[in-house]
Every structure is written in structure tokens, then in C-alpha cells.
Design a protein around this motif. Structure first.
Motif, PDB file in Angstrom:
ATOM      1  N   LEU A 143       0.819  -1.212   0.000  1.00 43.74           N
ATOM      2  CA  LEU A 143       0.000   0.000   0.000  1.00 43.74           C
ATOM      3  C   LEU A 143       0.852   1.261   0.000  1.00 43.74           C
ATOM      4  N   ILE A 144       1.932   1.285   0.792  1.00 45.10           N
ATOM      5  CA  ILE A 144       2.664   2.533   1.014  1.00 45.10           C
ATOM      6  C   ILE A 144       3.988   2.597   0.256  1.00 45.10           C
ATOM      7  N   SER A 145       4.313   1.593  -0.545  1.00 43.59           N
ATOM      8  CA  SER A 145       5.564   1.636  -1.304  1.00 43.59           C
ATOM      9  C   SER A 145       5.511   2.757  -2.333  1.00 43.59           C
ATOM     10  N   ASN A 146       6.682   3.092  -2.881  1.00 35.86           N
ATOM     11  CA  ASN A 146       6.748   4.193  -3.855  1.00 35.86           C
ATOM     12  C   ASN A 146       5.869   3.938  -5.067  1.00 35.86           C
ATOM     13  N   ASN A 147       5.720   2.680  -5.451  1.00 38.11           N
ATOM     14  CA  ASN A 147       4.848   2.315  -6.569  1.00 38.11           C
ATOM     15  C   ASN A 147       3.587   1.610  -6.081  1.00 38.11           C
ATOM     16  N   GLY A 148       3.227   1.858  -4.849  1.00 34.94           N
ATOM     17  CA  GLY A 148       2.100   1.175  -4.249  1.00 34.94           C
ATOM     18  C   GLY A 148       0.760   1.785  -4.611  1.00 34.94           C
ATOM     19  N   LEU A 149      -0.266   1.237  -3.977  1.00 31.81           N
ATOM     20  CA  LEU A 149      -1.632   1.629  -4.300  1.00 31.81           C
ATOM     21  C   LEU A 149      -1.910   3.087  -3.957  1.00 31.81           C
ATOM     22  N   ILE A 150      -1.421   3.558  -2.822  1.00 32.56           N
ATOM     23  CA  ILE A 150      -1.697   4.939  -2.418  1.00 32.56           C
ATOM     24  C   ILE A 150      -1.096   5.932  -3.400  1.00 32.56           C
ATOM     25  N   ASN A 151       0.159   5.747  -3.753  1.00 35.90           N
ATOM     26  CA  ASN A 151       0.787   6.651  -4.718  1.00 35.90           C
ATOM     27  C   ASN A 151       0.177   6.499  -6.106  1.00 35.90           C
ATOM     28  N   LEU A 185       3.773  10.488  -2.464  1.00 32.64           N
ATOM     29  CA  LEU A 185       4.253  10.609  -1.097  1.00 32.64           C
ATOM     30  C   LEU A 185       5.336   9.581  -0.828  1.00 32.64           C
ATOM     31  N   ARG A 186       6.332   9.980  -0.061  1.00 29.39           N
ATOM     32  CA  ARG A 186       7.376   9.042   0.353  1.00 29.39           C
ATOM     33  C   ARG A 186       6.985   8.486   1.722  1.00 29.39           C
ATOM     34  N   LEU A 187       6.366   7.328   1.699  1.00 28.06           N
ATOM     35  CA  LEU A 187       5.857   6.723   2.920  1.00 28.06           C
ATOM     36  C   LEU A 187       6.727   5.579   3.410  1.00 28.06           C
ATOM     37  N   ILE A 188       7.258   4.804   2.472  1.00 25.93           N
ATOM     38  CA  ILE A 188       8.033   3.634   2.837  1.00 25.93           C
ATOM     39  C   ILE A 188       9.404   4.057   3.351  1.00 25.93           C
ATOM     40  N   ASN A 189      10.016   3.212   4.158  1.00 26.82           N
ATOM     41  CA  ASN A 189      11.362   3.435   4.703  1.00 26.82           C
ATOM     42  C   ASN A 189      11.436   4.696   5.560  1.00 26.82           C
ATOM     43  N   THR A 190      10.391   4.958   6.313  1.00 27.31           N
ATOM     44  CA  THR A 190      10.341   6.107   7.212  1.00 27.31           C
ATOM     45  C   THR A 190       9.877   5.644   8.601  1.00 27.31           C
ATOM     46  N   PRO A 191      10.138   6.448   9.638  1.00 25.58           N
ATOM     47  CA  PRO A 191       9.610   6.082  10.962  1.00 25.58           C
ATOM     48  C   PRO A 191       8.093   5.966  10.973  1.00 25.58           C
ATOM     49  N   GLY A 192       7.423   6.807  10.166  1.00 24.65           N
ATOM     50  CA  GLY A 192       5.968   6.732  10.096  1.00 24.65           C
ATOM     51  C   GLY A 192       5.481   5.392   9.568  1.00 24.65           C
ATOM     52  N   ALA A 193       6.209   4.818   8.617  1.00 24.35           N
ATOM     53  CA  ALA A 193       5.831   3.514   8.078  1.00 24.35           C
ATOM     54  C   ALA A 193       5.939   2.432   9.150  1.00 24.35           C
ATOM     55  N   ILE A 194       6.984   2.511   9.977  1.00 22.70           N
ATOM     56  CA  ILE A 194       7.150   1.529  11.057  1.00 22.70           C
ATOM     57  C   ILE A 194       6.035   1.680  12.085  1.00 22.70           C
ATOM     58  N   VAL A 195       5.707   2.918  12.436  1.00 21.95           N
ATOM     59  CA  VAL A 195       4.623   3.161  13.376  1.00 21.95           C
ATOM     60  C   VAL A 195       3.308   2.636  12.820  1.00 21.95           C
ATOM     61  N   LEU A 196       3.057   2.867  11.525  1.00 22.82           N
ATOM     62  CA  LEU A 196       1.843   2.370  10.884  1.00 22.82           C
ATOM     63  C   LEU A 196       1.769   0.850  10.973  1.00 22.82           C
ATOM     64  N   GLY A 197       2.884   0.178  10.713  1.00 22.67           N
ATOM     65  CA  GLY A 197       2.905  -1.278  10.800  1.00 22.67           C
ATOM     66  C   GLY A 197       2.658  -1.776  12.213  1.00 22.67           C
ATOM     67  N   MET A 198       3.255  -1.102  13.201  1.00 19.95           N
ATOM     68  CA  MET A 198       3.048  -1.501  14.596  1.00 19.95           C
ATOM     69  C   MET A 198       1.601  -1.304  15.016  1.00 19.95           C
TER      70      MET A 198
END
Length: 276
Positions: free
Chosen positions: A115-123, A134-147
Motif C-alpha cells: 500500500l505505502i511503497s513508492n509504486n504502491g496503491l496509495i501513490n 508521497l514518500r511513505l516507505i522506509n520512514t519512521p511513520g511507516a514503522i509506526v503504521l505497521g506496529m
């Protein structure tokens, strides 16, 4: 006779705990306080104060705290709404909430990654709407979202159980005494649900502190939590002594944090004038 039967039935559990909990912990502690030559040393335990390890610890603590706070902010309002709803089949809603837990943990995280990858569904949707990606993957926000996505049910279940267990007579008595909705929520429902919130905090914060799989998948290995450092010491560097030392330090830190949360929950319950 009943005591003897209870002791007999507890033997398999005692064997399991000794074999798969006590002995491994003793082994890890033994590795933590020795070096490669088997000599006693405190260097492995004190390694947590190294700048790299200290930074990883602070990042783990920060992300675990944020994830736990978000889970509370999501779980408590939903629990209150479910309590006040007239929908009789609350078990169906609860089933929908815990349904993701039936899926494999790795598959759930990979779904978030898609969903949040650079070529994912959201982008992809943003691109179709002529909006910047949006740059969502490989960020602290992405880890928080997963948790949050993975551990939210563990917060939802105890909070929902504690809120639903509040007697309706208590709520009606408060209203009869002139309490409005805000006062009922802040002075009745919230204090009476502190035990569930405390249990949820323990069930979310502790695994979030020790998490490394979500950081590897959604963080791309660019963000090093303390769990990632420990995992690398065991699997890549093959330095089991240092990995054990960091593991013991993290275990002690998590234990202290859990005690603090437990005492805070107990203090809040006493301050509300509620039985413990």
C-alpha cells in the motif's frame, strides 16, 4: 486430593516453562556476562551505552511510545462508541476488529508494504488524481503504521472488555446525579477502564520495543531499532555474547517500563477512588 491432582496437572506446564523459558534465559544471561573466552565481563551489558546502541534504544522507545499512544486513541473511542451503540450483535463488530489477526503476521506487513511503497496503491491513486506522490516507505511513520496495524487488536480487546464490563447502573446513577456526557466519560468510564488500558499498554508497548521484523520490511533496514541490532549480532556478526548482553539489557528495560506502567495504572485507579 484436589491439591495433588492440581499439582499433577501442572507438571507439563512446569516442564514447558523450565525447558523453553527458564533454561534459555539462563543461557542468554550466561552469554551476556562472559566474553568469547568464557571470562566474566560486563562489557556486553555496558555496550548499550555506545552511541549506536543508545540511538537505537531511543528510537525503539520513541516509536513504541507513539504506537502505543495511537492505539489508545483509536481503541478507547471505539470501545465507548460500541458500548453506547444499540447494535445488539457487538460480537460481530468485535469479530471484524480481530479478523486481521487470523492472517499471517508477515503477510499483513507485506500488505502494508504494497500500500505505502513508492509504486504502491496509495501513490498510484495520487498519480491518477494528478497529485504528487508521497514518500511513505522506509520512514519512521511507516514503522509506526505497521506496529499500530499489527498490535491494535491487542489494545482493543482489553479496553473493550473493560468498557463493556462497566455496570449500566453506575452510568445511570451518575446521570441521575446531574453528570453530563463529558463528566460520565471522564469521571466514570475512563477511570473504570484504566485496568484494560493498562493491560493494553503492556501488550502493545512491550512487543513494539522489541520489534525488528516490521522495521526490516517497512523501514527497509535503514532505520535501526534495538531489536534490529540484536538480530544482526546473532545472525550476521555471530557475536552471541554482545547480542545476549543487549538482549538482557533490553529485557531489564522492558521489565522496568512494565512495572512503571503497572504502578501508574494502580495510582490512577486509587486516585479515582476505585477498588484495585
Amino acid at each position: 486430593m484436589n491439591r495433588n491432582r492440581a499439582r499433577l496437572l501442572s507438571i507439563p506446564y512446569v516442564i514447558w516453562v523450565i525447558g523453553f523459558t527458564v533454561i534459555p534465559i539462563i543461557f542468554i544471561i550466561g552469554r551476556a556476562v562472559t566474553d568469547e573466552n568464557g571470562s566474566l565481563t560486563a562489557a556486553n551489558l555496558l555496550a548499550i551505552f555506545d552511541p549506536i546502541h543508545r540511538k537505537a534504544l531511543y528510537l525503539s522507545l520513541a516509536l513504541a511510545f507513539i504506537s502505543t499512544l495511537i492505539c489508545i486513541l483509536l481503541a478507547f473511542p471505539v470501545a465507548v462508541i460500541l458500548r453506547g451503540s444499540r447494535f445488539r450483535k457487538k460480537s460481530i463488530i468485535l469479530f471484524v476488529l480481530i479478523l486481521p489477526m487470523w492472517m499471517n503476521f508477515i503477510l499483513r506487513i507485506l500488505a502494508i508494504q504494497m500500500l505505502i511503497s513508492n509504486n504502491g496503491l496509495i501513490n498510484h491513486v495520487l498519480e491518477m488524481a494528478s497529485l504528487p506522490a508521497l514518500r511513505l516507505i522506509n520512514t519512521p511513520g511507516a514503522i509506526v503504521l505497521g506496529m499500530v496495524y499489527d498490535y491494535l487488536p491487542y489494545m482493543m480487546l482489553p479496553v473493550l472488555n473493560s468498557v463493556l464490563a462497566i455496570p449500566e447502573d453506575v452510568i445511570e446513577a451518575a446521570k441521575d446525579l446531574g453528570a453530563n456526557r463529558k463528566e460520565v466519560l471522564s469521571r466514570i468510564i475512563l477511570p473504570l477502564s484504566l485496568s484494560g488500558i493498562g493491560s493494553g499498554i503492556t501488550m502493545v508497548f512491550v512487543p513494539s520495543m522489541t520489534e525488528f521484523v516490521i522495521a526490516n520490511i517497512l523501514g527497509g533496514g535503514k532505520l535501526q531499532l534495538l531489536g534490529n541490532v540484536i538480530e544482526q549480532e546473532f545472525t550476521t556478526s555471530m557475536n552471541w555474547n554482545l547480542g545476549s548482553g543487549l538482549s538482557v539489557t533490553l529485557m531489564v528495560f522492558v521489565l522496568i517500563t512494565s512495572i512503571i506502567f503497572g504502578r501508574s495504572n494502580e495510582s490512577g485507579t486509587r486516585a479515582a477512588g476505585l477498588p484495585i
